[in-house]
Design a protein around this motif. Structure first.
Motif, PDB file in Angstrom:
ATOM      1  N   GLY A 156       0.816  -1.205   0.000  1.00  0.00           N
ATOM      2  CA  GLY A 156       0.000   0.000   0.000  1.00  0.00           C
ATOM      3  C   GLY A 156       0.851   1.257   0.000  1.00  0.00           C
ATOM      4  O   GLY A 156       2.077   1.209   0.069  1.00  0.00           O
ATOM      5  N   GLU A 157       0.184   2.396  -0.052  1.00  0.00           N
ATOM      6  CA  GLU A 157       0.885   3.673  -0.176  1.00  0.00           C
ATOM      7  C   GLU A 157       1.611   4.046   1.111  1.00  0.00           C
ATOM      8  O   GLU A 157       1.070   3.914   2.209  1.00  0.00           O
ATOM      9  CB  GLU A 157      -0.105   4.785  -0.523  1.00  0.00           C
ATOM     10  CG  GLU A 157       0.548   6.137  -0.723  1.00  0.00           C
ATOM     11  CD  GLU A 157      -0.451   7.238  -1.055  1.00  0.00           C
ATOM     12  OE1 GLU A 157      -0.030   8.399  -1.144  1.00  0.00           O
ATOM     13  OE2 GLU A 157      -1.642   6.913  -1.216  1.00  0.00           O
ATOM     14  N   ILE A 158       2.842   4.497   0.964  1.00  0.00           N
ATOM     15  CA  ILE A 158       3.630   5.053   2.066  1.00  0.00           C
ATOM     16  C   ILE A 158       3.967   6.488   1.668  1.00  0.00           C
ATOM     17  O   ILE A 158       4.809   6.711   0.798  1.00  0.00           O
ATOM     18  CB  ILE A 158       4.912   4.235   2.309  1.00  0.00           C
ATOM     19  CG1 ILE A 158       4.566   2.785   2.665  1.00  0.00           C
ATOM     20  CG2 ILE A 158       5.742   4.882   3.424  1.00  0.00           C
ATOM     21  CD1 ILE A 158       5.763   1.868   2.752  1.00  0.00           C
ATOM     22  N   PRO A 159       3.315   7.468   2.261  1.00  0.00           N
ATOM     23  CA  PRO A 159       3.537   8.862   1.858  1.00  0.00           C
ATOM     24  C   PRO A 159       4.977   9.311   2.092  1.00  0.00           C
ATOM     25  O   PRO A 159       5.572   9.022   3.132  1.00  0.00           O
ATOM     26  CB  PRO A 159       2.570   9.651   2.742  1.00  0.00           C
ATOM     27  CG  PRO A 159       1.555   8.662   3.205  1.00  0.00           C
ATOM     28  CD  PRO A 159       2.282   7.352   3.298  1.00  0.00           C
ATOM     29  N   LEU A 160       5.524  10.029   1.127  1.00  0.00           N
ATOM     30  CA  LEU A 160       6.851  10.612   1.244  1.00  0.00           C
ATOM     31  C   LEU A 160       6.720  12.095   1.597  1.00  0.00           C
ATOM     32  O   LEU A 160       5.818  12.784   1.120  1.00  0.00           O
ATOM     33  CB  LEU A 160       7.635  10.470  -0.064  1.00  0.00           C
ATOM     34  CG  LEU A 160       7.806   9.073  -0.652  1.00  0.00           C
ATOM     35  CD1 LEU A 160       8.696   9.133  -1.890  1.00  0.00           C
ATOM     36  CD2 LEU A 160       8.379   8.124   0.363  1.00  0.00           C
ATOM     37  N   PHE A 161       7.636  12.577   2.434  1.00  0.00           N
ATOM     38  CA  PHE A 161       7.742  13.992   2.784  1.00  0.00           C
ATOM     39  C   PHE A 161       9.195  14.401   2.554  1.00  0.00           C
ATOM     40  O   PHE A 161      10.111  13.613   2.779  1.00  0.00           O
ATOM     41  CB  PHE A 161       7.397  14.242   4.249  1.00  0.00           C
ATOM     42  CG  PHE A 161       5.944  14.038   4.608  1.00  0.00           C
ATOM     43  CD1 PHE A 161       5.140  15.123   4.916  1.00  0.00           C
ATOM     44  CD2 PHE A 161       5.399  12.760   4.652  1.00  0.00           C
ATOM     45  CE1 PHE A 161       3.809  14.938   5.268  1.00  0.00           C
ATOM     46  CE2 PHE A 161       4.070  12.575   5.003  1.00  0.00           C
ATOM     47  CZ  PHE A 161       3.270  13.663   5.313  1.00  0.00           C
ATOM     48  N   VAL A 162       9.405  15.643   2.146  1.00  0.00           N
ATOM     49  CA  VAL A 162      10.751  16.154   1.923  1.00  0.00           C
ATOM     50  C   VAL A 162      11.065  17.175   3.007  1.00  0.00           C
ATOM     51  O   VAL A 162      10.303  18.134   3.207  1.00  0.00           O
ATOM     52  CB  VAL A 162      10.888  16.816   0.538  1.00  0.00           C
ATOM     53  CG1 VAL A 162      12.306  17.359   0.348  1.00  0.00           C
ATOM     54  CG2 VAL A 162      10.555  15.810  -0.558  1.00  0.00           C
ATOM     55  N   LEU A 163      12.186  16.960   3.718  1.00  0.00           N
ATOM     56  CA  LEU A 163      12.642  17.948   4.687  1.00  0.00           C
ATOM     57  C   LEU A 163      13.230  19.117   3.914  1.00  0.00           C
ATOM     58  O   LEU A 163      14.226  18.962   3.196  1.00  0.00           O
ATOM     59  CB  LEU A 163      13.673  17.339   5.631  1.00  0.00           C
ATOM     60  CG  LEU A 163      13.104  16.631   6.868  1.00  0.00           C
ATOM     61  CD1 LEU A 163      12.194  15.477   6.490  1.00  0.00           C
ATOM     62  CD2 LEU A 163      14.214  16.144   7.772  1.00  0.00           C
ATOM     63  N   GLY A 164      12.616  20.272   4.041  1.00  0.00           N
ATOM     64  CA  GLY A 164      12.869  21.366   3.129  1.00  0.00           C
ATOM     65  C   GLY A 164      13.874  22.387   3.602  1.00  0.00           C
ATOM     66  O   GLY A 164      13.593  23.169   4.500  1.00  0.00           O
ATOM     67  N   THR A 165      15.051  22.361   3.014  1.00  0.00           N
ATOM     68  CA  THR A 165      15.892  23.550   2.975  1.00  0.00           C
ATOM     69  C   THR A 165      15.410  24.330   1.757  1.00  0.00           C
ATOM     70  O   THR A 165      14.359  24.013   1.192  1.00  0.00           O
ATOM     71  CB  THR A 165      17.362  23.150   2.810  1.00  0.00           C
ATOM     72  OG1 THR A 165      17.477  22.365   1.604  1.00  0.00           O
ATOM     73  CG2 THR A 165      17.830  22.314   3.994  1.00  0.00           C
ATOM     74  N   GLY A 166      16.165  25.321   1.312  1.00  0.00           N
ATOM     75  CA  GLY A 166      15.761  26.015   0.102  1.00  0.00           C
ATOM     76  C   GLY A 166      15.654  25.072  -1.079  1.00  0.00           C
ATOM     77  O   GLY A 166      14.658  25.064  -1.805  1.00  0.00           O
ATOM     78  N   SER A 167      16.682  24.237  -1.280  1.00  0.00           N
ATOM     79  CA  SER A 167      16.633  23.285  -2.397  1.00  0.00           C
ATOM     80  C   SER A 167      15.611  22.192  -2.130  1.00  0.00           C
ATOM     81  O   SER A 167      14.987  21.674  -3.059  1.00  0.00           O
ATOM     82  CB  SER A 167      18.021  22.678  -2.624  1.00  0.00           C
ATOM     83  OG  SER A 167      18.461  21.957  -1.480  1.00  0.00           O
ATOM     84  N   VAL A 181       9.282  22.231   6.867  1.00  0.00           N
ATOM     85  CA  VAL A 181      10.208  23.356   6.929  1.00  0.00           C
ATOM     86  C   VAL A 181      10.355  23.825   8.366  1.00  0.00           C
ATOM     87  O   VAL A 181       9.377  23.968   9.097  1.00  0.00           O
ATOM     88  CB  VAL A 181       9.709  24.529   6.056  1.00  0.00           C
ATOM     89  CG1 VAL A 181      10.673  25.700   6.148  1.00  0.00           C
ATOM     90  CG2 VAL A 181       9.570  24.087   4.616  1.00  0.00           C
ATOM     91  N   GLY A 182      11.600  24.046   8.786  1.00  0.00           N
ATOM     92  CA  GLY A 182      11.881  24.588  10.107  1.00  0.00           C
ATOM     93  C   GLY A 182      13.112  25.461  10.045  1.00  0.00           C
ATOM     94  O   GLY A 182      13.653  25.735   8.965  1.00  0.00           O
ATOM     95  N   GLY A 183      13.592  25.892  11.217  1.00  0.00           N
ATOM     96  CA  GLY A 183      14.830  26.652  11.286  1.00  0.00           C
ATOM     97  C   GLY A 183      14.735  28.012  10.630  1.00  0.00           C
ATOM     98  O   GLY A 183      13.651  28.608  10.528  1.00  0.00           O
TER      99      GLY A 183
END
Length: 324
Positions: A156-167, A181-183
């Protein structure tokens, strides 16, 4: 809750306690977060850091999932320069097969904290284009679109998340994925977030942009109490900048009352990026952050020395955010 509220727990070690205690506290915190109504509970990846007990998010996520039943569990995040995409996909496929479809796979590209750690991991560089390619590889393995079919298959689906710096924000937009997004970036103006939404390309997983704002948040009955809750983490952050080592959390009563100019500056910088105070103060600052960023979800990254106080502020924060 009006807006989803989640927790990221770094398994922070504490003075006078064995490292193993931090892992047990992470699991207990997850149990309490589930009972309180948090949306998701994430764990992190750090290697060779005195202040953090876990370098294996998949293993710790397994322990959290075994101790809970409904809260979403995930990584904040698995650092792709340290792993082969097929192994990451297999680990989370196994977790999903064992515990059901409540796992999130947050992915980052940070390298090790020190040069010896980076050398031990074999992760000496991390380019945005490599990160984007590795995320796509993980997605292909999970979706069954790769040349190799991972096992267990069809979990089944496993959602992906991207830890966001600018890039990271740009990559999340290109791949049609949620961004966390943090920091310093979170404190910036709305331009990076507007750009993420404008450049977002819908994907099979995510039809619309989705932004998670990650910040330390402490709610207490008084401003001074909230300050004391935030101080151990701020002190540890200042020490990491002064000495190069991120230390275990220390009790507020053991911290020096007279600081050097540099110590005071670094502690002040760390505290300036937290949201801490009474419920009214925290709600005001969170509302401002949401208006500035347009975030769809809030994730607290708070930790403090006194674990009972940490559990209590988690509960107070959940009650406060529920009123938004």
């Amino acid at each position: 809750m009006g807006i989803p509220l989640s927790l990221l727990d770094r398994s922070r070690t504490r003075q006078g306690q064995p490292d193993a205690a931090a892992l047990h506290q992470t699991v207990e915190r997850a149990r309490r977060a589930e009972a309180t109504g948090y949306e998701r509970f994430w764990v992190s990846e750090h290697h060779g850091v005195p202040g953090v007990a876990s370098g294996t998010p998949a293993l710790l996520a397994q322990a959290v999932a075994a101790a809970t039943s409904t809260i979403r569990v995930g990584s904040g995040g698995v650092m792709l320069p340290n792993h082969r995409p097929i192994v990451v996909a297999e680990e989370f496929a196994v977790l999903t097969a064992l515990h059901g479809g409540r796992f999130d796979l947050g992915l980052g590209r940070s390298l090790g904290f020190t040069k010896p750690v980076r050398e031990a991991l074999g992760a000496l560089k991390s380019l945005p284009r490599d990160f984007a390619a590795d995320i796509q590889s993980v997605r292909d393995y999970l979706d069954g679109a790769a040349d190799i079919t991972i096992r267990p298959a069809d979990t089944g689906e496993i959602p992906l998340f991207v830890l966001g710096t600018g890039s990271g924000l740009k990559i999340a937009a290109q791949l049609g994925l949620p961004a966390v997004v943090g920091g310093p970036l979170l404190a910036a103006g709305p331009e990076p977030f507007d750009e993420y939404r404008a450049e977002f390309r819908p994907s099979a997983q995510q039809a619309e942009p989705y932004l998670v704002a990650s910040v330390e948040m402490y709610v207490a009955d008084s401003a001074s109490e909230a300050h004391d809750l935030a101080l151990p983490e701020a002190w540890a952050m200042s020490q990491s900048r002064l000495t190069g080592a991120f230390p275990p959390l220390a009790p507020t009563t053991s911290l020096p009352t007279e600081l050097t100019q540099r110590q005071e500056s670094y502690v002040g910088q760390a505290l300036s990026s937290t949201i801490a105070g009474t419920e009214d103060r925290v709600l005001s600052e969170v509302s401002e952050m949401l208006a500035r960023t347009g975030a769809d979800e809030i994730m607290s990254t708070a930790s403090t020395f006194d674990e009972s106080a940490m559990y209590a502020t988690d509960e107070k924060l959940a009650r406060a955010i529920a009123s938004l």
